[in-house]
Design a protein around this motif. Structure first.
Motif, short mmCIF file in Angstrom:
data_model
loop_
_atom_site.label_atom_id
_atom_site.label_comp_id
_atom_site.label_asym_id
_atom_site.label_seq_id
_atom_site.Cartn_x
_atom_site.Cartn_y
_atom_site.Cartn_z
N GLY A 137 0.54 3.37 0.24
CA GLY A 137 1.15 2.22 -0.42
C GLY A 137 2.14 1.49 0.47
N THR A 168 8.12 6.16 -4.36
CA THR A 168 7.00 6.80 -5.05
C THR A 168 7.33 7.16 -6.50
N GLU A 192 6.69 2.04 -6.50
CA GLU A 192 5.55 1.51 -5.76
C GLU A 192 5.91 0.21 -5.05
#
Length: 368
Positions: free
Chosen positions: A202, A183, A135
């Motif tokens: 994101g 991810t 992330e």
């Protein structure tokens, strides 16, 4: 041979940043396995490694019996007493069974096990390093591509950019530098596997955190992001301090901050709106750039009916419903958009409401 082997392991542990104890344990296990394989021994043996003297020994656990039937697992009482008079029948003793050419066996086993453990340890180090980047945004260089993936070098590992995670409006060329959103990081038998994205919401959030100091410092908060990669995105921001302009902070002087992000996303349009806990205000802001006459809220169903001027209907809905769709994702509220004419016909607004709204809008236009 022993001293050279221990020195080599010590040097390797320091060079690769691997715990020396792990290598020594692996070497012991490999030597036991090699001994049993080379000397067809099924007995319970252990290897003793003495780093100070550089010596290596193999010891077999044997049971003391009157009559030996299995030399590998048993020893006579007479032989045991020669080693120590205290031994009795059924005692278990350790007997050194180190072969003469054990040094050669040790060298071969050491090479195999150390190579394997170094590889495993390096994979573990890389996995640990990159798992912390889940992330997050990383910059890599495109190495190659095929019909399914674009392969991006992130330094110590190659990451996969799947077709579903690519921006539909973007072309990828070998040797191009690329910012990607990590991810997922998986540990596999072939080493760490890193999955990345260019279309994930994101990525947009992290880019704003990188470009806007107020977000990084916590002065401005990102509340929500909705994105249709390569085309249009919406992001809602909030500043607890009423003296701070959250939207202006994200836009930057002459739009410089947001322009950096737009350029990185190859021209993707970005609407920056102010978050509000009031759904009427929030939904109104989210439907920017269209104007809104009124917002009717159904708290139970978390749904809103938004009334817009007739000439603003297509703008509010957006091309193929995109503006309304992104606004709904951003706010978490269902949004049903109606023109003033339809709302009046359905009795949702009265002529008085209409006059008041136009009066307010006209006043705003005069000041603008």
């Amino acid at each position: 041979m022993g001293n050279q082997l221990f020195d080599a392991i010590d040097h390797l542990a320091k060079e690769k940043g691997i715990d020396k104890g792990i290598l020594m344990e692996a070497l012991e296990a490999a030597l036991i396995s090699a001994y049993k394989k080379n000397f067809k021994s099924a007995s319970n043996v252990r290897v003793e490694l003495n780093e100070e003297t550089g010596k290596m020994g193999v010891f077999s656990r044997k049971t003391i019996v009157e009559e030996v039937e299995n030399n590998q697992e048993e020893i006579s009482l007479d032989e045991a007493i020669k080693l120590d008079p205290k031994y009795e029948l059924e005692d278990v003793i350790e007997v050194e069974v180190t072969p003469k050419d054990f040094g050669r066996i040790a060298a071969q086993a050491a090479k195999q096990v150390v190579t394997q453990r170094v590889r495993e340890a390096e994979r573990g180090i890389i996995f640990s390093e990159y798992s912390d980047r889940e992330e997050d945004v990383m910059t890599g260089i495109i190495q190659r591509k095929d019909s399914r993936f674009v392969y991006v070098n992130l330094g110590k590992v190659e990451a996969k950019l799947a077709e579903a995670e690519q921006m539909p409006t973007e072309e990828y060329f070998v040797h191009d530098r690329l910012k990607v959103f990590v991810t997922k990081v998986e540990s596999t038998s072939k080493g760490p596997q890193i999955y990345i994205s260019r279309s994930h919401p994101g990525l947009l959030k992290r880019l704003f955190e990188m470009e806007v100091p107020e977000i990084y410092d916590g002065i401005v908060e990102i509340k929500s992001v909705s994105r249709e990669a390569g085309d249009r995105s919406k992001i809602s921001v909030h500043a607890p301090d009423p003296e701070i302009d959250p939207v202006g902070s994200c836009v930057g002087q002459k739009g410089q901050r947001v322009q950096v992000i737009v350029d990185e996303l190859k021209g993707e349009k970005i609407d920056i709106v102010e978050w509000s806990e009031d759904p009427v205000v929030y939904v109104t802001n989210a439907l920017s750039p269209s104007k809104v006459v009124d917002v009717l809220v159904n708290e139970e169903e978390k749904a809103t009916t938004v009334i817009v001027p007739d000439y603003q209907l297509s703008l509010a809905i957006g091309k193929r419903g995109q503006n309304a769709r992104l606004a709904a994702k951003l706010t978490g509220w269902k949004i049903d958009i109606k023109s003033e004419s339809d709302a009046r016909a359905e009795g949702l607004i009265t002529d008085t409401d209409d006059e008041e709204t136009y009066s307010d809008n006209n006043d705003e236009d005069l000041f603008e």
